[in-house]
Design an enzyme around this catalytic site. Structure first.
Site, PDB file in Angstrom:
ATOM      1  N   LYS A   1      -0.920  -7.016  -9.435  1.00 18.51           N
ATOM      2  CA  LYS A   1      -1.936  -7.092  -8.371  1.00 18.51           C
ATOM      3  C   LYS A   1      -1.582  -5.981  -7.382  1.00 18.51           C
ATOM      4  O   LYS A   1      -0.715  -6.144  -6.523  1.00 18.51           O
ATOM      5  CB  LYS A   1      -1.874  -8.472  -7.703  1.00 18.51           C
TER       6      LYS A   1
ATOM      7  N   CYS B   1       9.748   1.138   4.017  1.00 18.33           N
ATOM      8  CA  CYS B   1      10.654   0.092   4.479  1.00 18.33           C
ATOM      9  C   CYS B   1      12.061   0.631   4.721  1.00 18.33           C
ATOM     10  O   CYS B   1      12.912  -0.077   5.227  1.00 18.33           O
ATOM     11  CB  CYS B   1      10.699  -1.040   3.465  1.00 18.33           C
TER      12      CYS B   1
ATOM     13  N   GLU C   1       8.730  -4.383  13.525  1.00 14.26           N
ATOM     14  CA  GLU C   1       8.464  -3.334  12.548  1.00 14.26           C
ATOM     15  C   GLU C   1       7.110  -2.706  12.880  1.00 14.26           C
ATOM     16  O   GLU C   1       6.058  -3.323  12.676  1.00 14.26           O
ATOM     17  CB  GLU C   1       8.417  -3.894  11.116  1.00 14.26           C
TER      18      GLU C   1
ATOM     19  N   SER D   1       4.963  -7.063   3.390  1.00 13.22           N
ATOM     20  CA  SER D   1       5.420  -7.464   4.724  1.00 13.22           C
ATOM     21  C   SER D   1       6.206  -8.774   4.646  1.00 13.22           C
ATOM     22  O   SER D   1       6.030  -9.573   3.714  1.00 13.22           O
ATOM     23  CB  SER D   1       4.216  -7.651   5.640  1.00 13.22           C
TER      24      SER D   1
ATOM     25  N   PHE E   1       0.814  -1.230   0.000  1.00 16.70           N
ATOM     26  CA  PHE E   1       0.000   0.000   0.000  1.00 16.70           C
ATOM     27  C   PHE E   1       0.841   1.270   0.000  1.00 16.70           C
ATOM     28  O   PHE E   1       0.396   2.320  -0.472  1.00 16.70           O
ATOM     29  CB  PHE E   1      -0.941   0.013   1.220  1.00 16.70           C
TER      30      PHE E   1
HETATM   31  P1  NAD Z   1       1.218  -6.691   2.903  1.00 15.93           P
HETATM   32  O1  NAD Z   1       2.199  -7.779   2.989  1.00 15.93           O
HETATM   33  O2  NAD Z   1       0.079  -6.691   3.855  1.00 15.93           O
HETATM   34  O3  NAD Z   1       0.567  -6.620   1.427  1.00 15.93           O
HETATM   35  C1  NAD Z   1       1.371  -6.643   0.272  1.00 15.93           C
HETATM   36  C2  NAD Z   1       0.582  -7.252  -0.874  1.00 15.93           C
HETATM   37  O4  NAD Z   1       0.252  -8.607  -0.567  1.00 15.93           O
HETATM   38  C3  NAD Z   1      -0.744  -6.549  -1.146  1.00 15.93           C
HETATM   39  O5  NAD Z   1      -0.932  -6.486  -2.536  1.00 15.93           O
HETATM   40  C4  NAD Z   1      -1.772  -7.453  -0.489  1.00 15.93           C
HETATM   41  O6  NAD Z   1      -3.035  -7.363  -1.111  1.00 15.93           O
HETATM   42  C5  NAD Z   1      -1.160  -8.833  -0.676  1.00 15.93           C
HETATM   43  N1  NAD Z   1      -1.512  -9.798   0.371  1.00 15.93           N
HETATM   44  C6  NAD Z   1      -1.905  -9.534   1.647  1.00 15.93           C
HETATM   45  N2  NAD Z   1      -2.081 -10.692   2.326  1.00 15.93           N
HETATM   46  C7  NAD Z   1      -1.778 -11.701   1.474  1.00 15.93           C
HETATM   47  C8  NAD Z   1      -1.748 -13.123   1.598  1.00 15.93           C
HETATM   48  N3  NAD Z   1      -2.074 -13.732   2.725  1.00 15.93           N
HETATM   49  N4  NAD Z   1      -1.383 -13.856   0.523  1.00 15.93           N
HETATM   50  C9  NAD Z   1      -1.049 -13.241  -0.643  1.00 15.93           C
HETATM   51  N5  NAD Z   1      -1.053 -11.903  -0.813  1.00 15.93           N
HETATM   52  C10 NAD Z   1      -1.416 -11.123   0.229  1.00 15.93           C
HETATM   53  O7  NAD Z   1       2.054  -5.322   3.023  1.00 15.93           O
HETATM   54  P2  NAD Z   1       1.501  -3.835   3.163  1.00 15.93           P
HETATM   55  O8  NAD Z   1       0.924  -3.659   4.532  1.00 15.93           O
HETATM   56  O9  NAD Z   1       0.681  -3.476   1.987  1.00 15.93           O
HETATM   57  O10 NAD Z   1       2.860  -2.995   3.042  1.00 15.93           O
HETATM   58  C11 NAD Z   1       3.690  -2.694   4.126  1.00 15.93           C
HETATM   59  C12 NAD Z   1       4.843  -3.667   4.237  1.00 15.93           C
HETATM   60  O11 NAD Z   1       5.588  -3.684   3.028  1.00 15.93           O
HETATM   61  C13 NAD Z   1       5.850  -3.295   5.321  1.00 15.93           C
HETATM   62  O12 NAD Z   1       6.232  -4.450   5.995  1.00 15.93           O
HETATM   63  C14 NAD Z   1       7.006  -2.695   4.536  1.00 15.93           C
HETATM   64  O13 NAD Z   1       8.265  -2.779   5.191  1.00 15.93           O
HETATM   65  C15 NAD Z   1       6.973  -3.536   3.314  1.00 15.93           C
HETATM   66  N6  NAD Z   1       7.650  -2.885   2.202  1.00 15.93           N
HETATM   67  C16 NAD Z   1       8.860  -3.387   1.826  1.00 15.93           C
HETATM   68  C17 NAD Z   1       9.563  -2.791   0.803  1.00 15.93           C
HETATM   69  C18 NAD Z   1      10.912  -3.333   0.394  1.00 15.93           C
HETATM   70  O14 NAD Z   1      11.420  -2.907  -0.619  1.00 15.93           O
HETATM   71  N7  NAD Z   1      11.498  -4.253   1.146  1.00 15.93           N
HETATM   72  C19 NAD Z   1       9.032  -1.672   0.135  1.00 15.93           C
HETATM   73  C20 NAD Z   1       7.787  -1.193   0.526  1.00 15.93           C
HETATM   74  C21 NAD Z   1       7.093  -1.818   1.564  1.00 15.93           C
END
Ligand code: NAD
Length: 491
Positions: A179, A287, A382, A232, A155
């Site tokens: 997605k 992140c 985190e 995440s 997000f």
């Molecule tokens: P999230 O893991 O909740 O969601 C990421 C994506 O996965 C979304 O598209 C979501 O719809 C999908 N998703 C959610 N649950 C799922 C499941 N059970 N199975 C398959 N897909 C699923 O992450 P978020 O809350 O949207 O974003 C924040 C997180 O992203 C933080 O932990 C942040 O550190 C991380 N992040 C990392 C980087 C990096 O480069 N390492 C960059 C940006 C954000």
């Protein structure tokens, strides 16, 4: 500039075969973190629609891959110009759906454009190679697309993170299935429309909405050859395991708990701005945000600078909102728990007021916790909000032991005037990215972005020069046309 919120509810469907198709498996609303009201609605595709989308993408990819890279680059060049034409409108929408300020939203899109510009250079820089390896025998390598590739995004960067991969994967001749986050799906419509207007053939770019069900269907489909994921650590691990279990190429970037090592000889001005901006930028929802300050020795005047800058920020103007009500409540609870565990509150974001007329939004001011103990929630989990935990360290060795003890490995920075000490931190940090007097050490193109340990599952890079090997295959062709009279064992 203050964000312009949509005046009416936006509708977003799924891009399948170049058309926006209403999903048959349900509807999800999009709530703006800024004022807490519904600003949009997306429809979720059924299994049959996902099947149709992937079949269509696979057909479209064949023709796309046959067009010379210079023609593909021309479409991407048009795409770049359209993004720049519409940058303000896209940035307002991004800001409205993910809560960041307009300026942050615009900067994120510009970083995406930088990746696009890198992708435009592939046609001239990645020229392949051919040499005569023996008499009458040549070896050549060619970069070939994989077919249909998918990317699942978080997000917090509705345009920048997708733009890490869209231009590179498309330039290399793949069809791309996106997605977007279910929390911030609206920006996808603007990006997809720009690609269509730029001349991208229908089916080469697909957008599918939804959550875990859509993601799993895409990963499992035999036509999908590679999966990029950013989000995440919990979900990154699931996506990585699911995809690799099927023998697919997966690169899944996860969460982070980034440390900043602060030494007494650090430049005061660089420190105040660099560390404050790192933990408050995007309201700490990135992140690369500083999360733990490892304060070595007497750094009181530096900490006062950090507090002063963070305290001066105006919510809604200099700092954005928290993505959901539940996440805001989690952050307030984390501050309460840290206080109970003995932390001193140097700056209390719980007391901050919402900007006028945005009282329904999810607002939390910058928060600085001092005397945080290593191993506690505030030092290791985190939190993903504008919270800086200060852990006091007697020397640099203790600071590096703490830095090395967390499961994540995204970024670590050091603030110092000493070259040798900076060098020591850069060598000992257990992370993929290091900053020296830089609070958010994001590599710029062509350098690749990414961490290690629980911050990245899979081998290779998702952006930058090394990402070409993730989004393509390298084929080696060895050729001989005639028998050589003086043949030896290599001929
Ligand atoms: P999230 O893991 O909740 O969601 C990421 C994506 O996965 C979304 O598209 C979501 O719809 C999908 N998703 C959610 N649950 C799922 C499941 N059970 N199975 C398959 N897909 C699923 O992450 P978020 O809350 O949207 O974003 C924040 C997180 O992203 C933080 O932990 C942040 O550190 C991380 N992040 C990392 C980087 C990096 O480069 N390492 C960059 C940006 C954000």
């Amino acid at each position: 500039m203050r964000t312009i919120l949509p005046s009416e509810k936006l509708h977003c469907h799924n891009l399948i075969g170049g058309n926006w198709v209403e999903g048959e498996a349900g509807r999800e609303t999009v709530v703006s973190p800024i004022h807490g009201a519904v600003i949009g609605e997306v429809t979720v595709p059924s299994s049959a629609q996902i099947e149709m989308a992937l079949q269509t993408a696979a057909k479209a990819q064949v023709a796309w891959a046959k067009s010379p890279m210079k023609e593909r680059a021309r479409v991407l060049y048009n795409f770049r110009n359209l993004l720049l034409r519409d940058i303000d409108a896209i940035s307002h929408l991004k800001s409205a759906e993910c809560g960041k300020t307009f300026d942050e939203a615009k900067a994120g899109l510009m970083k995406g454009v930088e990746v696009l510009e890198f992708a435009l250079s592939i046609q001239n820089l990645d020229l392949g190679g051919k040499i005569e390896v023996s008499r009458g025998v040549t070896c050549e390598y060619r970069r070939e697309p994989l077919g249909v590739v998918a990317n699942i995004t978080p997000f917090n960067f509705p345009a920048m993170v997708p733009m890490w991969t869209i231009p590179i994967a498309l330039a290399l001749g793949n069809a791309y299935v996106w997605k977007p986050s279910d929390k911030t799906p609206l920006t996808a419509r603007r990006i997809a429309d720009a690609l269509t207007e730029a001349g991208l053939p229908g089916g080469v770019f697909t957008v599918l909405h939804g959550g875990a069900r859509t993601v799993e269907a895409v990963i499992d489909h035999p036509l999908v050859k590679a999966i990029g994921f950013v989000g995440s650590t919990k979900v990154a691990r699931l996506v990585y395991q699911r995809g690799t279990h099927l023998g697919k190429r997966v690169l899944a970037l996860g969460g982070a708990k980034n440390h900043i090592v602060l030494l007494p000889d650090a430049n005061l001005e660089l420190t105040g701005a660099g560390i404050s901006d790192s933990f408050t930028g995007c309201a700490g929802q990135r992140c690369m945000a500083a999360s733990v300050l490892l304060a070595v020795g007497d750094v009181e005047s530096h900490i006062q600078k950090i507090i002063a800058r963070a305290a001066s920020l105006e919510l809604g103007k200099d700092m954005g909102a928290i993505i959901t009500r539940a996440q805001k409540e989690f952050l307030v609870g984390a501050i309460d728990r840290a206080e109970k565990a003995g932390a001193r509150i140097l700056l209390d974001g719980r007391k901050a007021k919402a900007p006028q007329s945005y009282e329904g939004g999810n607002w939390l001011g910058p928060t600085i916790l001092d005397q945080v103990q290593p191993g506690t929630e505030a030092a290791t989990v985190e939190l993903f909000g504008p919270i800086l935990s200060i852990v006091r360290c007697k020397d640099l060795s203790e600071a590096m032991r703490i830095e090395n003890s967390v499961e994540y490995g995204n970024a670590c920075s050091v603030f110092t005037s000493s070259g040798p000490l900076a060098d020591r931190v850069s060598r000992e940090a257990n992370t993929g990215m290091v900053g020296i007097n830089v609070g958010v050490p994001v590599p710029r193109e062509p350098f690749s972005f990414g961490g290690i340990q629980a911050s990245k599952f899979g081998h290779g890079d998702i952006t930058g020069h090394h990402s070409l090997d993730f989004w393509s295959n390298v084929k080696k062709v060895t050729t001989k046309w005639e028998t050589q009279s003086d043949s030896n064992w290599m001929s």
